[in-house]
Design an enzyme around this catalytic site. Structure first.
Site, PDB file in Angstrom:
ATOM      1  N   CYS A  63     -14.901 -19.024 -11.106  1.00 29.95           N
ATOM      2  CA  CYS A  63     -15.356 -17.910 -10.280  1.00 29.95           C
ATOM      3  C   CYS A  63     -16.679 -17.363 -10.818  1.00 29.95           C
ATOM      4  CB  CYS A  63     -14.264 -16.854 -10.177  1.00 29.95           C
ATOM      5  SG  CYS A  63     -14.472 -15.734  -8.761  1.00 29.95           S
ATOM      6  N   HIS A 116      -9.678 -20.283  -9.189  1.00 27.04           N
ATOM      7  CA  HIS A 116      -9.072 -19.775 -10.419  1.00 27.04           C
ATOM      8  C   HIS A 116      -7.889 -20.635 -10.884  1.00 27.04           C
ATOM      9  CE1 HIS A 116     -11.117 -15.914 -11.057  1.00 27.04           C
ATOM     10  NE2 HIS A 116     -11.110 -15.752  -9.750  1.00 27.04           N
ATOM     11  N   GLU A 157      -6.864 -20.936 -13.771  1.00 29.79           N
ATOM     12  CA  GLU A 157      -6.220 -20.297 -14.920  1.00 29.79           C
ATOM     13  C   GLU A 157      -5.210 -19.222 -14.536  1.00 29.79           C
ATOM     14  OE1 GLU A 157      -9.468 -17.337 -13.969  1.00 29.79           O
ATOM     15  OE2 GLU A 157      -9.105 -19.479 -13.745  1.00 29.79           O
TER      16      GLU A 157
END
Length: 284
Positions: free
Chosen positions: A104, A198, A200
């Site tokens: 991002c 994203h 993660e």
């Protein structure tokens, strides 16, 4: 064991707000993910955008096996002290030759630090799920996307996007909303792999992000009412708790690429696996 540095560009107030809602800052969330994926790794967190934060030299950054850049509300097209400090940090990472990965805003910071541009998305945004991401011809053979399906969905919350990639960059994936969803950047001595989405984050964290941005999502036309946002967030949170439930996958229109933790984290896993082969002089 490897030594990793996580750079988070949230301001102190933004970190406090995220902890109040999610329990962790973006860097702490990233550290948990990396700790689960590579137990025993030494993981440090820094705040290079903060006033008074230690300034890393290229030599100090070269001591790390990898640097990770988190997402944040940072707008890299704003000429602010926070943005300038964050870009200076990323340029030092490139100068160090330490392999880096970002998601991002992390991708956007690397793009601008290497000479590209980022813009506010014109009359649109992605929130919750980035749909139908497709690899480019270069991306299909790139190790960052190894194992990805021909098209996939990923967690996403962003209103800014890459406008132009810098010299030495390769677009690896995109979709109908955002042209650059994944890229490799070679700049100075460094190699950066990044994604606009994203990998993660857990689905529970995405659900919290939707609830935090409810007014903006309605204003952007992604939902008609706050109740619609809450309904979507509730299903996302339920899928976090029960990723195998076919009924929840059906309601969101997703498959295992988003629902399964290992599949959702695929790009990070591919980066970690590739670290021994990433040359610190800018060549793979």
């Amino acid at each position: 064991m490897p030594r990793f540095l996580i750079a988070q560009s949230e301001t102190p107030d933004e970190r406090a707000a995220r902890r109040a809602h999610t329990g962790q800052s973006s860097g702490e969330s990233y550290a948990d993910t990396l700790g689960q994926m590579m137990p025993g790794a030494t993981i440090e967190i820094c705040q290079p955008a903060d006033d008074g934060s230690p300034v890393f030299t290229a030599g100090e950054l070269a001591a790390f096996d990898a640097v990770f850049l988190t997402g944040s509300p940072l707008h890299v097209y704003d000429d602010t002290p926070e943005v300038r400090r964050q870009l200076a940090f990323m340029r030092a990472v490139f100068a160090a030759g330490t392999p880096s990965f970002g998601s991002c805003a992390g991708l956007q910071v690397a793009v601008v630090a290497a000479g590209g541009t980022v813009r506010k998305m014109p009359e649109r945004m992605e929130a919750g799920i980035s749909r139908r991401i497709v690899a480019t011809a270069e991306g299909r053979d790139h190790p960052l996307l190894a194992g990805r399906a021909p098209t996939w969905d990923a967690p996403a919350v962003h209103g800014d996007e890459v406008e132009t990639l810098p010299p030495g960059a390769t677009r690896l994936a995109g979709n109908a909303v955002t042209h650059v969803q994944a890229a490799e950047i070679r700049h100075d001595k460094g190699v950066f792999w990044g994604v606009q989405y994203h990998p993660e984050l857990s689905l529970g964290e995405i659900a919290i992000a939707l609830r935090r941005q409810v007014d903006g999502l309605v204003e952007a036309g992604l939902a008609e009412t706050p109740a619609e946002v809450e309904e979507r967030a509730a299903v996302m949170a339920a899928l976090h708790d029960a990723p195998e439930r076919r009924s929840l996958r059906w309601r969101l229109g997703v498959d295992g690429e988003l629902a399964d933790t290992d599949a959702r984290r695929r790009e990070i896993a591919n980066f970690l696996a590739a670290l021994p082969s990433i040359d610190r002089r800018g060549a793979r």
